[in-house]
Design a protein around this motif. Structure first.
Motif, mmCIF file in Angstrom:
data_model
loop_
_atom_site.group_PDB
_atom_site.id
_atom_site.type_symbol
_atom_site.label_atom_id
_atom_site.label_comp_id
_atom_site.label_asym_id
_atom_site.label_seq_id
_atom_site.Cartn_x
_atom_site.Cartn_y
_atom_site.Cartn_z
ATOM 1 N N LEU A 146 0.823 -1.198 0.000
ATOM 2 C CA LEU A 146 0.000 0.000 0.000
ATOM 3 C C LEU A 146 0.862 1.254 0.000
ATOM 4 C CD1 LEU A 146 -2.832 -0.977 2.517
ATOM 5 C CD2 LEU A 146 -2.829 -1.119 0.025
ATOM 6 N N ASP A 152 0.603 4.529 -2.534
ATOM 7 C CA ASP A 152 0.602 5.910 -2.061
ATOM 8 C C ASP A 152 1.744 6.700 -2.698
ATOM 9 O OD1 ASP A 152 -0.101 8.117 -0.675
ATOM 10 O OD2 ASP A 152 0.675 7.467 1.260
ATOM 11 N N ARG A 163 -6.389 1.544 -3.536
ATOM 12 C CA ARG A 163 -6.061 0.548 -2.518
ATOM 13 C C ARG A 163 -7.121 -0.547 -2.484
ATOM 14 N NH1 ARG A 163 -5.838 2.766 3.473
ATOM 15 N NH2 ARG A 163 -7.993 3.251 2.867
ATOM 16 N N THR A 174 -7.278 5.931 -1.746
ATOM 17 C CA THR A 174 -8.284 5.075 -1.112
ATOM 18 C C THR A 174 -8.945 4.152 -2.128
ATOM 19 O OG1 THR A 174 -8.734 6.804 0.525
ATOM 20 C CG2 THR A 174 -10.387 5.081 0.266
ATOM 21 N N HIS A 186 -5.657 -4.222 -3.890
ATOM 22 C CA HIS A 186 -5.183 -4.867 -2.667
ATOM 23 C C HIS A 186 -4.879 -6.330 -2.951
ATOM 24 C CE1 HIS A 186 -9.216 -6.596 -2.563
ATOM 25 N NE2 HIS A 186 -8.793 -7.410 -1.621
#
Length: 312
Positions: A233, A237, A275, A272, A279
Motif C-alpha cells: 500500500l 501511495d 487501494r 483510497t 489490494h
C-alpha cells in the motif's frame, strides 16, 4: 414552459378579476402537457444545434448501448474496461470536489476512443500476447501511440460527440512526453528530437480535463507497477504522489484552477480507491501433516485462493 404559461394565465385572470372554474383550468392542464411533450421531443435537436449538454444527454452518452461504446466493447475490450475504471475513479473524485460527476464519467468513457483504429498497439488490448512495439523503432511506436488523440477526435466528429466531450480526448495527455520510448531511442546513441515523442496537446483547460489527466496517469502507473510485482500500500501511495507531483512540475495543470486543497483531496481519494482495487490477500501456507495434498486439490486451492496465493 407549461407551468410558467399556466401561472401567468392564472395571475392575469386574478389581476383582472376574471372568474375561475374547472373549464378554465382544463386548457391550462392541456397546455402543460403539450409544452412538456414538445420540449422533450425537441431537446435532442436543440442540443445538437447549440452543442450543449443536458443531464439527460450525459446519461445517454454514458450508456453501454451508445454505438461508439459498443464498438469499444467489441473491438478494444481492454481499452473499454480501462475507460470504465477511469470513469469510476474520476466520478468518485468529482463527487468529493463538487464537480459534475456525470460529465466526468462521460468524458472518461470516450477519452481513449482513438485506440479503436489500432487496438493491438496498446498494452491493455494485448492480453499478454505479442507486443508489436518490440519489433518497431521507438519513433514509429511513439507516432502510433500519439496518433490515438488525433484519431479519437476524428471518430468524435464522425459520431457527432459534443464539443465538451471532445476536449477530454484532446487534452487528457496534454503535452506530456512518451518517456519510455524517448529513453529507448536515446539509448541508440543518435540525436533524438524530443518533440517527436511529445503529445500535441493542448494542456488541460478545465478542471474536468485536468482531473481526467491525473486519474488516467495515476491508474496506468499503479496498474503497471502492480503487474510488475509491487503490492504494498505504501507503493500505491508513493505512486499516486509521484505521478501527480510530476504533472504539476511539468506545468501540465498551469491552466487549471486547482487549489492545494483540491490536489490533496484528489490524492487522498485516488489512494483510497486504488487501494481497494489493487489490494492483495495474504494467505498462510497450508502444511500437510501426513501426506502431500493430491495434485487436483492443489489446483483447486490455487483457483479458489487466486493467483496471489503464496507458493513454495
Amino acid at each position: 414552459l407549461g407551468v410558467v404559461q399556466t401561472a401567468t394565465g392564472l395571475v392575469l385572470r386574478y389581476a383582472f378579476n376574471l372568474s375561475f372554474s374547472a373549464e378554465i383550468l382544463l386548457p391550462f392542464a392541456l397546455g402543460i402537457a403539450l409544452w412538456s411533450t414538445l420540449v422533450i421531443a425537441a431537446l435532442p435537436l436543440l442540443e445538437d444545434a447549440f452543442d450543449v449538454l443536458s443531464p439527460l444527454r450525459l446519461i445517454e452518452l454514458s450508456h453501454p448501448s451508445n454505438p461508439l461504446l459498443k464498438r469499444l466493447q467489441m473491438e478494444a475490450a481492454g481499452t473499454y474496461h480501462h475507460s470504465l475504471m477511469i470513469g469510476t475513479l474520476a466520478e468518485n473524485v468529482a463527487d468529493r470536489l463538487g464537480m459534475n460527476a456525470n460529465l466526468m464519467k462521460a468524458g472518461a468513457y470516450f477519452h481513449d476512443i482513438g485506440k479503436l483504429r489500432r487496438p493491438e498497439a496498446f498494452v491493455e488490448n494485448q492480453m499478454g500476447g505479442e507486443n508489436i512495439h518490440d519489433e518497431l523503432k521507438p519513433s514509429l511506436s511513439a507516432l502510433i501511440i500519439i496518433a490515438h488523440v488525433r484519431e479519437g477526435l476524428e471518430l468524435a466528429s464522425e459520431y457527432h460527440l459534443p464539443r465538451v466531450i471532445r476536449s477530454f480526448i484532446a487534452e487528457h495527455h496534454g503535452t506530456t512526453v512518451l518517456s519510455y520510448f524517448l529513453r529507448k531511442a536515446e539509448n541508440s546513441g543518435q540525436p533524438v528530437p524530443i518533440d517527436q515523442f511529445r503529445y500535441p496537446g493542448p494542456r488541460p483547460k478545465s478542471r474536468e480535463t485536468g482531473l481526467l489527466m491525473l486519474v488516467d496517469s495515476v491508474e496506468a502507473a499503479v496498474r503497471s507497477e502492480f503487474k510488475g510485482g509491487s503490492e504494498s500500500l505504501l507503493d500505491v501511495d508513493e505512486t499516486v504522489n509521484r505521478v501527480i507531483d510530476s504533472k504539476i512540475a511539468e506545468g501540465q495543470l498551469d491552466d487549471v484552477d486547482f487549489t492545494l486543497r483540491d490536489i490533496s483531496v484528489i490524492k487522498e481519494t485516488l489512494f483510497t480507491s486504488l487501494r481497494t482495487v489493487y489490494h492483495t490477500r495474504k494467505v498462510k501456507e497450508i502444511k500437510e501433516k501426513a501426506t502431500e495434498m493430491p495434485e487436483k486439490r492443489k489446483q483447486e486451492a490455487d483457483v479458489s485462493e487466486g493467483s496471489n496465493a503464496p507458493r513454495k
